[in-house]
Design an enzyme around this catalytic site. Structure first.
Site, mmCIF file in Angstrom:
data_model
loop_
_atom_site.group_PDB
_atom_site.id
_atom_site.type_symbol
_atom_site.label_atom_id
_atom_site.label_comp_id
_atom_site.label_asym_id
_atom_site.label_seq_id
_atom_site.Cartn_x
_atom_site.Cartn_y
_atom_site.Cartn_z
ATOM 1 N N ARG A 172 0.797 -1.230 0.000
ATOM 2 C CA ARG A 172 0.000 0.000 0.000
ATOM 3 C C ARG A 172 0.828 1.277 0.000
ATOM 4 O O ARG A 172 0.305 2.372 0.285
ATOM 5 C CB ARG A 172 -0.981 0.004 1.187
ATOM 6 C CG ARG A 172 -1.943 -1.178 1.192
ATOM 7 C CD ARG A 172 -2.885 -1.143 2.372
ATOM 8 N NE ARG A 172 -3.829 -0.040 2.268
ATOM 9 C CZ ARG A 172 -4.985 -0.105 1.605
ATOM 10 N NH1 ARG A 172 -5.307 -1.207 0.950
ATOM 11 N NH2 ARG A 172 -5.803 0.911 1.569
ATOM 12 N N LEU A 173 2.090 1.188 -0.302
ATOM 13 C CA LEU A 173 2.917 2.390 -0.401
ATOM 14 C C LEU A 173 2.806 2.958 -1.809
ATOM 15 O O LEU A 173 3.806 3.123 -2.523
ATOM 16 C CB LEU A 173 4.367 2.074 -0.038
ATOM 17 C CG LEU A 173 4.589 1.681 1.422
ATOM 18 C CD1 LEU A 173 6.056 1.339 1.660
ATOM 19 C CD2 LEU A 173 4.137 2.807 2.356
#
Length: 211
Positions: A172-173
């Site tokens: 999720r970066l």
């Protein structure tokens, strides 16, 4: 291409999807809201993107047409999973000229022109047979002639003041770059990530529950 030119970047991304054989890369979610404050979203097809904005065509008597007449603001979203890319666009809405609508109308398949002429988009219909009968009746009335563009079938353009580019990354970066237009110039800002979960990492326990 200038690094601070979001329209040029969108064009490059879109062409890459076309070149990769992505199915219907022009599909975009269109979100609108009328004076009642109730939002509505649906998919439409992008027909042109340039420095003026993002254009599509519709029956302006439809729900989206009525909402944009009441509140000339809209949001668009594209998602291309092949490269894990998303583009979000917010802006004002303007009508395109009748000449622009005429030019595009002439390029549509003849059957699509008959359908658009016979349908009152978003209004209630007793049954599908009723609509099919309207199309057949219009064909008989025109006696082999092509239907003229109805004055309610027009092009609309979303003139962007915000464009966000989102690129999927592990854990999720995700990479998020927001372009905001002020006094005719675009300025870029980085945003902290929060977005779609990479589909290849979704586990059974993370899937939505229905019912």
């Amino acid at each position: 291409m200038k690094a601070d030119d979001p329209i040029a970047r969108f064009t490059r991304w879109f062409r890459q999807e076309v070149g990769a054989g992505t199915n219907s890369p022009e599909t975009m979610a269109l979100a609108t809201c009328g004076i009642d404050g109730i939002p509505s979203v649906r998919y439409v097809l992008l027909k042109q993107a340039d420095e003026r904005g993002f254009s599509f065509y519709t029956d302006i008597r439809s729900l989206k047409g009525r909402q944009m007449a009441q509140n000339p603001r809209a949001a668009l979203a594209f998602y291309w999973p092949r490269r894990g890319r998303q583009v979000r666009i917010d802006g004002s809405v303007e009508r395109m000229t009748a000449n622009e609508a005429d030019e595009y109308w002439a390029t549509r398949p003849i059957d699509s022109r008959f359908s658009a002429s016979a349908s009152h988009q978003s209004h209630r219909l007793k049954n599908r047979e009723q609509l099919v009968a309207r199309v057949a009746q219009l064909r008989r009335e025109l006696k082999g002639k092509e239907p003229v563009r109805p004055n309610y079938w027009l092009g609309l353009r979303v003139v962007p003041d915000r464009i966000e580019f989102w690129v999927r990354a592990p854990f999720r970066l995700h990479q998020r770059e927001l372009f905001m237009r002020n006094a005719g110039r675009w300025r870029k800002t980085l945003l902290q990530p929060l977005g779609l979960v990479p589909i290849e990492t979704v586990l059974h326990r993370n899937r939505p529950v229905f019912g």
